[in-house]
Design an enzyme around this catalytic site. Structure first.
Site, PDB file in Angstrom:
ATOM      1  N   LYS A 246     -65.499  17.052 -35.813  1.00 51.79           N
ATOM      2  CA  LYS A 246     -66.324  17.032 -34.612  1.00 51.79           C
ATOM      3  C   LYS A 246     -65.527  17.521 -33.398  1.00 51.79           C
ATOM      4  O   LYS A 246     -65.976  18.375 -32.639  1.00 51.79           O
ATOM      5  CB  LYS A 246     -66.829  15.607 -34.386  1.00 51.79           C
ATOM      6  CG  LYS A 246     -67.980  15.528 -33.454  1.00 51.79           C
ATOM      7  CD  LYS A 246     -68.682  14.181 -33.594  1.00 51.79           C
ATOM      8  CE  LYS A 246     -69.418  14.091 -34.906  1.00 51.79           C
ATOM      9  NZ  LYS A 246     -69.767  12.769 -35.354  1.00 51.79           N
TER      10      LYS A 246
ATOM     11  N   ARG B  19     -67.569   8.732 -30.509  1.00 55.08           N
ATOM     12  CA  ARG B  19     -68.015   9.111 -31.850  1.00 55.08           C
ATOM     13  C   ARG B  19     -66.827   9.339 -32.759  1.00 55.08           C
ATOM     14  O   ARG B  19     -65.766   9.765 -32.331  1.00 55.08           O
ATOM     15  CB  ARG B  19     -68.846  10.399 -31.778  1.00 55.08           C
ATOM     16  CG  ARG B  19     -69.911  10.356 -30.700  1.00 55.08           C
ATOM     17  CD  ARG B  19     -70.704  11.636 -30.661  1.00 55.08           C
ATOM     18  NE  ARG B  19     -71.587  11.739 -31.798  1.00 55.08           N
ATOM     19  CZ  ARG B  19     -72.362  12.796 -32.025  1.00 55.08           C
ATOM     20  NH1 ARG B  19     -72.321  13.839 -31.208  1.00 55.08           N
ATOM     21  NH2 ARG B  19     -73.155  12.834 -33.050  1.00 55.08           N
TER      22      ARG B  19
ATOM     23  N   GLY C  60     -72.895  10.325 -41.521  1.00 54.99           N
ATOM     24  CA  GLY C  60     -73.506   9.001 -41.468  1.00 54.99           C
ATOM     25  C   GLY C  60     -72.589   7.883 -41.910  1.00 54.99           C
ATOM     26  O   GLY C  60     -72.992   6.736 -42.020  1.00 54.99           O
TER      27      GLY C  60
ATOM     28  N   MET D 100     -69.630   6.940 -40.487  1.00 58.56           N
ATOM     29  CA  MET D 100     -68.989   6.167 -39.430  1.00 58.56           C
ATOM     30  C   MET D 100     -69.891   6.128 -38.196  1.00 58.56           C
ATOM     31  O   MET D 100     -70.930   6.756 -38.155  1.00 58.56           O
ATOM     32  CB  MET D 100     -67.617   6.733 -39.165  1.00 58.56           C
ATOM     33  CG  MET D 100     -66.730   6.453 -40.372  1.00 58.56           C
ATOM     34  SD  MET D 100     -65.024   6.768 -40.098  1.00 58.56           S
ATOM     35  CE  MET D 100     -64.989   8.504 -40.219  1.00 58.56           C
TER      36      MET D 100
ATOM     37  N   ARG E  88     -70.961  22.251 -36.865  1.00 60.45           N
ATOM     38  CA  ARG E  88     -70.130  22.102 -38.070  1.00 60.45           C
ATOM     39  C   ARG E  88     -70.748  22.936 -39.184  1.00 60.45           C
ATOM     40  O   ARG E  88     -71.911  23.352 -39.080  1.00 60.45           O
ATOM     41  CB  ARG E  88     -70.037  20.637 -38.482  1.00 60.45           C
ATOM     42  CG  ARG E  88     -71.385  20.035 -38.789  1.00 60.45           C
ATOM     43  CD  ARG E  88     -71.270  18.578 -39.164  1.00 60.45           C
ATOM     44  NE  ARG E  88     -72.605  17.993 -39.237  1.00 60.45           N
ATOM     45  CZ  ARG E  88     -72.855  16.719 -39.382  1.00 60.45           C
ATOM     46  NH1 ARG E  88     -71.874  15.864 -39.447  1.00 60.45           N
ATOM     47  NH2 ARG E  88     -74.092  16.276 -39.460  1.00 60.45           N
TER      48      ARG E  88
ATOM     49  N   HIS F 167     -81.199  10.532 -42.889  1.00 62.52           N
ATOM     50  CA  HIS F 167     -80.121  10.208 -43.823  1.00 62.52           C
ATOM     51  C   HIS F 167     -80.504  10.586 -45.256  1.00 62.52           C
ATOM     52  O   HIS F 167     -79.753  11.254 -45.964  1.00 62.52           O
ATOM     53  CB  HIS F 167     -79.824   8.707 -43.735  1.00 62.52           C
ATOM     54  CG  HIS F 167     -78.804   8.259 -44.726  1.00 62.52           C
ATOM     55  ND1 HIS F 167     -79.145   7.758 -45.960  1.00 62.52           N
ATOM     56  CD2 HIS F 167     -77.452   8.287 -44.685  1.00 62.52           C
ATOM     57  CE1 HIS F 167     -78.034   7.465 -46.612  1.00 62.52           C
ATOM     58  NE2 HIS F 167     -76.999   7.779 -45.874  1.00 62.52           N
TER      59      HIS F 167
ATOM     60  N   ARG G  57     -71.680  24.607 -83.999  1.00 62.13           N
ATOM     61  CA  ARG G  57     -71.352  23.432 -84.826  1.00 62.13           C
ATOM     62  C   ARG G  57     -72.361  23.392 -85.966  1.00 62.13           C
ATOM     63  O   ARG G  57     -73.476  22.899 -85.794  1.00 62.13           O
ATOM     64  CB  ARG G  57     -71.443  22.160 -83.992  1.00 62.13           C
ATOM     65  CG  ARG G  57     -70.385  22.036 -82.896  1.00 62.13           C
ATOM     66  CD  ARG G  57     -70.663  20.797 -82.060  1.00 62.13           C
ATOM     67  NE  ARG G  57     -69.527  20.359 -81.263  1.00 62.13           N
ATOM     68  CZ  ARG G  57     -69.458  20.491 -79.937  1.00 62.13           C
ATOM     69  NH1 ARG G  57     -70.434  21.067 -79.265  1.00 62.13           N
ATOM     70  NH2 ARG G  57     -68.402  20.031 -79.284  1.00 62.13           N
TER      71      ARG G  57
ATOM     72  N   ARG H 286     -68.269  27.457 -86.841  1.00 66.49           N
ATOM     73  CA  ARG H 286     -67.325  26.472 -87.361  1.00 66.49           C
ATOM     74  C   ARG H 286     -67.889  25.841 -88.632  1.00 66.49           C
ATOM     75  O   ARG H 286     -69.059  25.428 -88.667  1.00 66.49           O
ATOM     76  CB  ARG H 286     -67.090  25.374 -86.329  1.00 66.49           C
ATOM     77  CG  ARG H 286     -66.123  24.337 -86.860  1.00 66.49           C
ATOM     78  CD  ARG H 286     -65.874  23.238 -85.888  1.00 66.49           C
ATOM     79  NE  ARG H 286     -67.041  22.370 -85.759  1.00 66.49           N
ATOM     80  CZ  ARG H 286     -67.115  21.414 -84.855  1.00 66.49           C
ATOM     81  NH1 ARG H 286     -66.125  21.235 -84.002  1.00 66.49           N
ATOM     82  NH2 ARG H 286     -68.173  20.640 -84.784  1.00 66.49           N
TER      83      ARG H 286
ATOM     84  N   GLU I 255     -56.990  21.395 -82.628  1.00 66.12           N
ATOM     85  CA  GLU I 255     -57.495  20.163 -82.020  1.00 66.12           C
ATOM     86  C   GLU I 255     -56.680  18.946 -82.423  1.00 66.12           C
ATOM     87  O   GLU I 255     -57.088  17.819 -82.189  1.00 66.12           O
ATOM     88  CB  GLU I 255     -58.986  19.968 -82.296  1.00 66.12           C
ATOM     89  CG  GLU I 255     -59.409  20.222 -83.720  1.00 66.12           C
ATOM     90  CD  GLU I 255     -60.928  20.185 -83.919  1.00 66.12           C
ATOM     91  OE1 GLU I 255     -61.661  19.748 -83.037  1.00 66.12           O
ATOM     92  OE2 GLU I 255     -61.358  20.618 -85.003  1.00 66.12           O
TER      93      GLU I 255
ATOM     94  N   SER J  70     -59.177  28.445 -81.407  1.00 72.97           N
ATOM     95  CA  SER J  70     -60.038  27.892 -80.369  1.00 72.97           C
ATOM     96  C   SER J  70     -59.615  26.442 -80.175  1.00 72.97           C
ATOM     97  O   SER J  70     -59.642  25.646 -81.119  1.00 72.97           O
ATOM     98  CB  SER J  70     -61.510  27.980 -80.780  1.00 72.97           C
ATOM     99  OG  SER J  70     -62.300  27.429 -79.760  1.00 72.97           O
TER     100      SER J  70
ATOM    101  N   GLY K 226     -59.952  22.855 -79.537  1.00 72.23           N
ATOM    102  CA  GLY K 226     -60.973  21.808 -79.464  1.00 72.23           C
ATOM    103  C   GLY K 226     -60.394  20.697 -78.620  1.00 72.23           C
ATOM    104  O   GLY K 226     -59.782  19.754 -79.122  1.00 72.23           O
ATOM    105  N   THR K 227     -60.569  20.826 -77.307  1.00 66.19           N
ATOM    106  CA  THR K 227     -59.870  19.891 -76.417  1.00 66.19           C
ATOM    107  C   THR K 227     -60.487  18.491 -76.436  1.00 66.19           C
ATOM    108  O   THR K 227     -59.877  17.555 -75.919  1.00 66.19           O
ATOM    109  CB  THR K 227     -59.838  20.443 -74.986  1.00 66.19           C
ATOM    110  OG1 THR K 227     -61.141  20.921 -74.665  1.00 66.19           O
ATOM    111  CG2 THR K 227     -58.837  21.577 -74.861  1.00 66.19           C
TER     112      THR K 227
ATOM    113  N   CYS L  52     -63.013  25.473 -76.601  1.00 65.53           N
ATOM    114  CA  CYS L  52     -64.439  25.168 -76.804  1.00 65.53           C
ATOM    115  C   CYS L  52     -64.764  23.692 -76.634  1.00 65.53           C
ATOM    116  O   CYS L  52     -65.883  23.273 -76.857  1.00 65.53           O
ATOM    117  CB  CYS L  52     -64.913  25.679 -78.151  1.00 65.53           C
ATOM    118  SG  CYS L  52     -64.122  24.857 -79.537  1.00 65.53           S
TER     119      CYS L  52
ATOM    120  N   TYR M  94     -60.839  33.200 -73.312  1.00 69.79           N
ATOM    121  CA  TYR M  94     -62.195  32.802 -72.902  1.00 69.79           C
ATOM    122  C   TYR M  94     -62.353  31.282 -72.967  1.00 69.79           C
ATOM    123  O   TYR M  94     -61.554  30.585 -73.603  1.00 69.79           O
ATOM    124  CB  TYR M  94     -63.256  33.456 -73.787  1.00 69.79           C
ATOM    125  CG  TYR M  94     -63.253  32.953 -75.207  1.00 69.79           C
ATOM    126  CD1 TYR M  94     -64.015  31.845 -75.577  1.00 69.79           C
ATOM    127  CD2 TYR M  94     -62.476  33.570 -76.197  1.00 69.79           C
ATOM    128  CE1 TYR M  94     -63.998  31.360 -76.868  1.00 69.79           C
ATOM    129  CE2 TYR M  94     -62.456  33.100 -77.491  1.00 69.79           C
ATOM    130  CZ  TYR M  94     -63.213  31.982 -77.827  1.00 69.79           C
ATOM    131  OH  TYR M  94     -63.188  31.491 -79.097  1.00 69.79           O
TER     132      TYR M  94
HETATM  133  C1  PEP Z   1     -63.502  19.557 -79.894  1.00 66.49           C
HETATM  134  O1  PEP Z   1     -63.004  18.676 -80.588  1.00 66.49           O
HETATM  135  O2  PEP Z   1     -63.092  19.850 -78.766  1.00 66.49           O
HETATM  136  C2  PEP Z   1     -64.657  20.312 -80.374  1.00 66.49           C
HETATM  137  C3  PEP Z   1     -65.144  21.300 -79.668  1.00 66.49           C
HETATM  138  O3  PEP Z   1     -65.246  19.884 -81.515  1.00 66.49           O
HETATM  139  P1  PEP Z   1     -66.237  18.643 -81.583  1.00 66.49           P
HETATM  140  O4  PEP Z   1     -66.561  18.229 -80.215  1.00 66.49           O
HETATM  141  O5  PEP Z   1     -67.401  19.102 -82.363  1.00 66.49           O
HETATM  142  O6  PEP Z   1     -65.401  17.647 -82.325  1.00 66.49           O
HETATM  143 MG    MG Z   2     -63.474  18.597 -82.684  1.00 66.69          MG
END
Ligand code: PEP
Ligand code: MG
Length: 882
Positions: free
Chosen positions: A23, A93, A102, A104, A332, A448, A554, A610, A755, A774, A776-777, A841, A861
């Site tokens: 402000k 203010r 909103g 404060m 602002r 608000h 999947r 997969r 994975e 790939s 698989g996080t 993925c 990717y």
């Molecule tokens: C993963 O494990 O990240 C994955 C993509 O496989 P899923 O979720 O099917 O186990």
């Molecule tokens: Mg998996």
């Protein structure tokens, strides 16, 4: 400069938002541009921090600096602070470096006292105005500084001023008496009669408001960290409530819902700023201001244009007209709907104000979700309940709930709710966020509810005045219609309509502006974006949303529907490989036709398929259900009267017991770490064979139709390179036999999911054979942290709440642990095979913060769920820009 706690806006550096708050910096910017800004000074965020460091005591020298700044205001205005004949009045203010709308509190008309109110009355010749100004001051000061509860004061005000105003000065004076008595009763001290004391207490209260619950909740909900303390702006009051040639309003330089380039906002004649926001009187649109105050309106339009050019972005401004003269009180960066964000960014590029890279930088990727929100499908039979202002676009249905806590609680249990209230306050924030939509019966498009909902991309209709809420009875009425708590309604935030019952909602149309931003994003980004899609329909939608291929199909999802699950159960129940192959043959045509549809939708793009991943027991009925069924059948058998029924029941019991036996034998203590992924294909190679056959049969059919297929067969949950080699051989042998039979040969790849930590650490060994990785996080997070992805939600949010973790690692990648393994995997894999194609993925593939990290890791990717594809495209572009 930092050594002083107080800066006059005429001299302050407008770029020091950190010091002045948003402000204060906005005012300094306007003052520097010679716009009409009432004289003001800002107490810095440093002072606020020093106040907290000093155990809520003002830092030494602060009050002296404030006094000096006040003298300067007196000099500029020719009024005296505390002068009973010509009093200088100020607003106090808050203004943090990050916008916290909103959250404060603001105090207006400070400097008025019982004695100076008479002087003001005399000076202006308007006792009504003077006493009303004092009445407002007392009310605000009592609540904000003394913490007097609002309710008794509001009740007294409503009683004295049923429409928010009166022409009878005595009525106001007796209301002031009443407010002061309430204050004394609650606070055990009177409103200070010395303006300096008022100011010092008000400044401390604004400092304190930085740490009130509302502010803390807002910072938490919006992930605001790293900013500490608020600035305090003390500004000479200008009065919009000076009669018919005065007024006050808020304006956006463009329409914040649609982005259309026209001045948009609300205005109240003869009113003070809080009247607009409070929603007591319904404001008029700015067109009306053009009619009643053409000159001030023209000045406003001109200033709005200049401000946009100056800041290079759409602004949200507050202004007051005092006896025909326009004053600017705030500017602002305007909050806006996602649709408006996109259109404004594109328009600003067309107007030559910013370039396309800046346009991409301006759009927060997550907000693209709002453009992908459902819209209410027009229905001739729909019963219109009420109409209000379209505050935030989107369409949603849910059961009516009148209380924010209840909305949050029901939503936490998966119920869709619509929060309906006369108006909302910051205390309703959590309920609004939990609700599918919000409806209010009062207030305008800057109330608000409207501002908060729009900012959050929440469907919202405000000011639906025909609705009367009865909180006691927990129902709402519109003429003769009654809707009770728990009944369904549908809210259309795009048109402002509220309907009875749950109407169908449909996918929105993405407009040309969105397409242009996406095209720019695609030009900028270096990361590919694919979709996780399992059906031809999903694949088609993914293509439409810009996915360049499928990063994860999947295949087990293809077994879970209709007759397929039955066939899959027979596969699992089969006593030997021959019988298993027979049942697998029934599944094969389904798989083949699905793959064909997916290849067709992804003509010219890679499709990563997969092989079967989950443990087999997931396809069978649950053990408890089977036990229940067997008990039921046995009871029926006892009561059976004829032999035929008895025979049938005995057969059914036998069958259920056989399945139960299989379920028991397949059941695992920890199935997530058990017989799943490639471990299944190794035990039952005929499953891998069937899937490979279906893939290559579909591919051959597509090639025969002239479709460009690029199959990538992915082996899941590999820990050892030997596992990969074994499954790869099954796939390649199957492909060869089909190619031999058909005389067609198709290029394809065989690769693996990474994975498991062991896979990442031995990625060089695996890459000797695997043609792509790939990550698989999801599983990699689960196995790296040793944290079950299915159970963590019970306690992980507590970690985040307590500050043990900054975020949920299943949503945003754990950079130090999982991220490190990804880096190792990429490095080791590429050392062996420098053209190794690498993707991600897991869910993190669609998360902007994770994409930011992944950009730097050198993958090719990301792959994410279909409707996150545009989010990922934009996030990837922003990551590339950074
Ligand atoms: C993963 O494990 O990240 C994955 C993509 O496989 P899923 O979720 O099917 O186990
Ligand atoms: Mg998996």
């Amino acid at each position: 400069m930092e050594t002083s706690f107080v800066h006059s806006i005429a001299e302050a550096d407008p770029t020091r938002v950190d010091l002045l708050g948003g402000k204060g910096a906005g005012l300094a910017g306007m003052a520097r541009a010679n716009l009409p800004v009432p004289p003001a000074f800002v107490i810095t965020t440093t002072a606020c921090r020093a106040y907290f460091d000093g155990d809520r005591n003002p830092p030494e020298g602060l009050w002296d600096e404030v006094d000096a700044a006040l003298e300067e205001l007196e000099r500029q205005t020719g009024k005296g602070f505390g002068d009973t004949a010509n009093p200088l009045l100020v607003s106090v203010r808050s203004g943090a470096p990050v916008s916290m709308p909103g959250m404060m509190d603001t105090i207006l008309n400070l400097g008025l006292t019982r004695s100076s109110v008479e002087g003001l009355a005399e000076l202006t010749g308007r006792p009504l105005f003077a006493w009303d100004a004092y009445r407002r001051f007392v009310r605000m000061f009592a609540e904000i500084v003394f913490g007097v509860p609002a309710q008794p004061m509001d009740q007294a005000t409503e009683h004295a001023l049923p429409n928010g105003r009166t022409e009878d000065v005595d009525r106001i004076i007796s209301l002031v008496d009443r407010l002061e008595r309430i204050t004394l009763g609650h606070a055990r001290r009177p409103i200070p009669g010395d303006p300096r004391e008022q100011l010092q207490q008000a400044i401390a209260a604004v400092f304190d408001s930085w740490n009130n619950k509302r502010a803390r909740d807002y910072r938490k909900a919006n992930g605001i960290s790293g900013v500490h303390g608020t600035g305090v702006t003390v500004q000479t009051m200008v009065f919009g409530n000076f009669g018919k040639d005065s007024g006050t309003g808020v304006a956006f330089t463009r329409d914040p819902a649609t982005g259309v380039s026209e001045l948009y906002g609300e205005f109240l004649v003869d009113a003070q700023g809080e009247d607009v926001v409070a929603g007591l009187r319904t404001p008029l649109d700015l067109q009306h201001m053009a009619e009643v105050m053409p000159e001030a309106h023209e000045a406003l339009a001109e200033i709005a244009h200049r401000l946009e050019r100056h800041y290079g972005d759409m602004q949200d401004i507050e202004f007051t007209v005092e006896r025909g003269k326009l004053w600017m009180l705030q500017t602002r960066r305007a909050k806006r709907s996602a649709r408006a964000a996109v259109k404004v960014a594109v328009d600003l590029v067309d107007e030559g104000v910013i370039d396309s890279r800046e346009a991409v930088r301006r759009i927060t990727p997550d907000r693209i979700n709002e453009l992908l929100h459902p819209v209410v499908v027009p229905d001739d039979d729909a019963v219109l309940l009420a109409e209000g202002l379209p505050a935030s676009p989107g369409g949603a249905a849910g059961i009516v709930v009148f209380d924010a806590d209840e909305a949050a609680e029901l939503a936490a249990h998966g119920t869709d709710v619509v929060l309906v209230r006369t108006e909302t306050s910051p205390d309703d924030f959590h309920g609004m966020m939990a609700a599918k939509a919000v409806v209010t019966t009062r207030g305008g498009v800057t109330s608000h509810a409207a501002v908060v909902a729009r900012g959050a991309g929440k469907t919202c209709v405000v000011g639906a005045g025909a609705i009367r809420i009865d909180y006691d009875q927990q129902l709402l009425r519109v003429d003769g219609t009654v809707v009770s708590r728990g009944e369904e309604i549908t809210v259309d935030g795009t048109t402002g309509k509220v309907f009875l019952g749950a109407l169908r909602t449909d996918e929105p149309q993405l407009d040309e502006y969105f397409e242009r931003v996406m095209t720019w994003a695609d030009e900028i980004r270096t990361l590919g974006v694919r979709a996780n899609a399992d059906t031809p329909e999903d694949a088609e939608a993914a293509r439409r949303l810009g996915a360049a291929g499928i990063g994860l199909c999947r295949t087990e999802h293809m077994f879970f529907t209709g007759e397929r699950i039955e066939a899959m159960r027979q596969v699992i129940m089969a006593p030997n490989a021959v019988a298993r192959a027979e049942h697998l043959a029934k599944l094969e045509p389904h798989q083949a036709s699905d793959f064909e549809g997916i290849f067709r939708a992804m003509d010219g793009f890679p499709v990563t398929i997969r092989l079967l991943d989950p443990p087999l027991h997931e396809f069978l009925p649950r053990q408890e259900d089977l036990l229940g069924r067997i008990t039921d059948l046995k009871l029926k058998l006892k009561e059976a009267a004829d032999l035929e029924t008895m025979d049938r029941l005995i057969d059914e019991i036998n069958e259920a017991e056989t399945i139960l036996d299989r379920v028991e034998r397949l059941s695992e203590v920890n199935p997530m770490l058990g017989h799943r992924g490639c471990r299944l294909g190794i035990a039952f190679p005929e499953i891998t064979e069937m899937q490979a056959r279906a893939i290559f049969t579909a591919a051959v059919r597509c090639v025969e139709q002239g479709i460009d297929v690029q199959p990538e067969i992915m082996i899941p949950l590999v820990a050892y390179s030997s596992e990969f080699a074994q499954q790869e051989k099954v796939v390649r042998d199957t492909a060869s036999s089909i190619f031999n039979r058909t005389g067609l040969s198709i290029a394809y790849k065989v690769g693996t999911m990474i994975e498991l930590p062991r896979a990442a650490l031995t990625a060089d060994r695996i890459a000797e054979r695997a043609e792509f990785f790939s990550f698989g996080t999801n599983d990699l997070t689960q196995t790296t942290i040793g944290l079950s992805r299915d159970d963590s939600s019970r306690f992980l949010p507590g970690y985040v709440d307590r500050g043990l973790l900054e975020y949920d690692p299943f949503q945003t990648i754990d950079i130090d642990g999982v991220g490190e393994l990804v880096k190792v995997g990429v490095e080791k894999g590429r050392k062996v095979r420098n053209d190794l194609k690498i993707g991600v993925c897991g869910e993190h593939g669609g998360d902007p913060a994770s994409i930011d990290f992944l950009q730097g890791v050198g993958i090719d990717y990301v792959s994410c769920s279909t409707y996150r594809v545009p989010v990922a495209r934009l996030a990837a572009a922003r990551a590339a820009l950074d």
